[in-house]
Design a protein around this motif. Sequence first.
Motif, mmCIF file in Angstrom:
data_model
loop_
_atom_site.group_PDB
_atom_site.id
_atom_site.type_symbol
_atom_site.label_atom_id
_atom_site.label_comp_id
_atom_site.label_asym_id
_atom_site.label_seq_id
_atom_site.Cartn_x
_atom_site.Cartn_y
_atom_site.Cartn_z
ATOM 1 N N UNK A 25 23.566 0.116 -2.863
ATOM 2 C CA UNK A 25 23.890 -1.278 -2.527
ATOM 3 C C UNK A 25 22.822 -2.244 -3.046
ATOM 4 N N UNK A 26 21.571 -1.833 -2.908
ATOM 5 C CA UNK A 26 20.488 -2.724 -3.361
ATOM 6 C C UNK A 26 20.534 -2.911 -4.875
ATOM 7 N N UNK A 27 20.826 -1.820 -5.570
ATOM 8 C CA UNK A 27 20.889 -1.876 -7.031
ATOM 9 C C UNK A 27 22.024 -2.802 -7.472
ATOM 10 N N UNK A 28 23.169 -2.672 -6.803
ATOM 11 C CA UNK A 28 24.312 -3.536 -7.129
ATOM 12 C C UNK A 28 23.938 -5.007 -6.926
ATOM 13 N N UNK A 29 23.229 -5.285 -5.842
ATOM 14 C CA UNK A 29 22.845 -6.670 -5.560
ATOM 15 C C UNK A 29 21.869 -7.191 -6.616
ATOM 16 N N UNK A 30 20.997 -6.300 -7.084
ATOM 17 C CA UNK A 30 20.045 -6.715 -8.120
ATOM 18 C C UNK A 30 20.748 -6.974 -9.453
ATOM 19 N N UNK A 31 21.775 -6.155 -9.739
ATOM 20 C CA UNK A 31 22.491 -6.289 -11.013
ATOM 21 C C UNK A 31 23.446 -7.477 -11.022
ATOM 22 N N UNK A 32 23.869 -7.896 -9.827
ATOM 23 C CA UNK A 32 24.922 -8.900 -9.728
ATOM 24 C C UNK A 32 24.532 -10.238 -10.378
ATOM 25 N N UNK A 33 25.417 -10.728 -11.263
ATOM 26 C CA UNK A 33 25.135 -12.016 -11.919
ATOM 27 C C UNK A 33 26.107 -13.093 -11.457
ATOM 28 N N UNK A 34 26.920 -12.820 -10.420
ATOM 29 C CA UNK A 34 27.889 -13.802 -9.934
ATOM 30 C C UNK A 34 29.170 -13.737 -10.732
ATOM 31 N N UNK A 35 30.178 -14.529 -10.454
ATOM 32 C CA UNK A 35 30.178 -15.638 -9.491
ATOM 33 C C UNK A 35 30.253 -15.201 -8.021
ATOM 34 N N UNK A 36 30.597 -13.928 -7.760
ATOM 35 C CA UNK A 36 30.618 -13.505 -6.358
ATOM 36 C C UNK A 36 29.178 -13.390 -5.873
ATOM 37 N N UNK A 37 28.911 -13.783 -4.625
ATOM 38 C CA UNK A 37 27.520 -13.668 -4.172
ATOM 39 C C UNK A 37 27.182 -12.230 -3.771
ATOM 40 N N UNK A 38 25.886 -11.969 -3.636
ATOM 41 C CA UNK A 38 25.401 -10.609 -3.415
ATOM 42 C C UNK A 38 26.043 -9.916 -2.222
ATOM 43 N N UNK A 39 26.183 -10.643 -1.138
ATOM 44 C CA UNK A 39 26.745 -10.041 0.078
ATOM 45 C C UNK A 39 28.184 -9.613 -0.152
ATOM 46 N N UNK A 40 28.917 -10.454 -0.855
ATOM 47 C CA UNK A 40 30.332 -10.184 -1.119
ATOM 48 C C UNK A 40 30.461 -8.934 -1.991
ATOM 49 N N UNK A 41 29.643 -8.874 -3.030
ATOM 50 C CA UNK A 41 29.702 -7.737 -3.944
ATOM 51 C C UNK A 41 29.295 -6.456 -3.217
ATOM 52 N N UNK A 42 28.254 -6.558 -2.395
ATOM 53 C CA UNK A 42 27.798 -5.370 -1.660
ATOM 54 C C UNK A 42 28.891 -4.896 -0.697
#
Length: 365
Positions: A61-78
């Motif tokens: 989950x942490x890795x996904x949040x670090x990789x996330x470039x949007x437009x969805x925010x980190x919490x949503x993607x996690x």
Amino acid sequence: MSEEAQLKALRNRIDAIDEKVLELISERARCAQVVAEVKQKTLAEGEQPVFYRPEREAQVLKRIMELNKGPLDNEEVARLFREIMSACLALEEPLRVAYLGPEGTFTQAAALKHFGHSVKSLPMAAIDEIFREVAAGAVHFGVVPVENSTEGAINHTLDSFLEHDLVICGEVELRIHHHLLVGENTRVDKISRVYSHAQSLAQCRKWLDAHYPNIERVAVASNADAARRVQSEWNSAAIAGDMACELYGLTRIAEKIEDRPDNSTRFLIIGNQEVPPTGDDKTSVIVSMSNRPGALHHLLQPFHDNGVDLTRIETRPSRSGKWTYVFFIDFLGHQHDPLVKDALEKIRDESVGLKILGSYPKAVL
Ligand SMILES: C=C(O[C@@H]1C=C(C(=O)O)C=C[C@H]1O)C(=O)O
């Protein structure tokens, strides 16, 4: 291009993307199945396979949040990946998780937030029952509330740790929003009673004083129980959250009535398996000290000396002597980190008893 043609083209693109997403999710699920086979194969004689790895899930989950470039925010993607992992894990082994029931409680919401919706969540009538079910191996994990940011410690949970030898495997934090709920038959201008759990009544005390100063406040076993009661009564309301509202088909007549807008509850995941370090962990311990001058100072000194960050300290009667106490202490770090290990050894020497409840990944979501 006409608006209609534009939409059609975009929807075709989305369909094509969905196909690819599905293909990739399926490939991921097959990988998880192979992981399960490998885990089964490498078992020693008589050893039980451990399918669920909280430390690995926290890292994913942490890795996904670090990789996330949007437009969805980190919490949503996690959250999305939380559910994908939950479904993948259910292929390996459907987890059985006991929570403080009945259905629709915040503890159930916390269980689903932590494990995703592919687990089998089982409601228990009391906190102690959750501890007993986990200890007996009837469920894989239990979820219990441990502290609220407005009202403080949940003493039933702390006391249960004194009586059982279970391991804390994780923590979940949940924003708690309370609503004033009524049923189909409630006469809104005639409300003379409000049901809720004592903690929730306390979390909405000022709001009730301001808006319904004269109605009777009745503490019941849970918010979900409160919601169930108003269904059949014409003069009562309940204070509960979204899950209980939906489950019992009630209507919100006032929303987010908690006195503090940041009102949150922290829950613990209890199990039987120790969790390896992730690099971003917390540890919980119980320490009992003899009642002598400077006892608390001696207890805290090794944490200070080794630069260990305390996040919480709670005192409870030890139940083994009048006016003797135990301390529940949470701090950052894992029990296998050298500085933490050293501090704990010093504390073990100084104290009457030290019980390590567990090291676990800090809440990601
Ligand atoms: C696939 C594994 O097993 C489980 C499923 C995971 C996942 O879907 O990513 C992660 C950890 C485990 O709970 C694993 O251990 O890697």
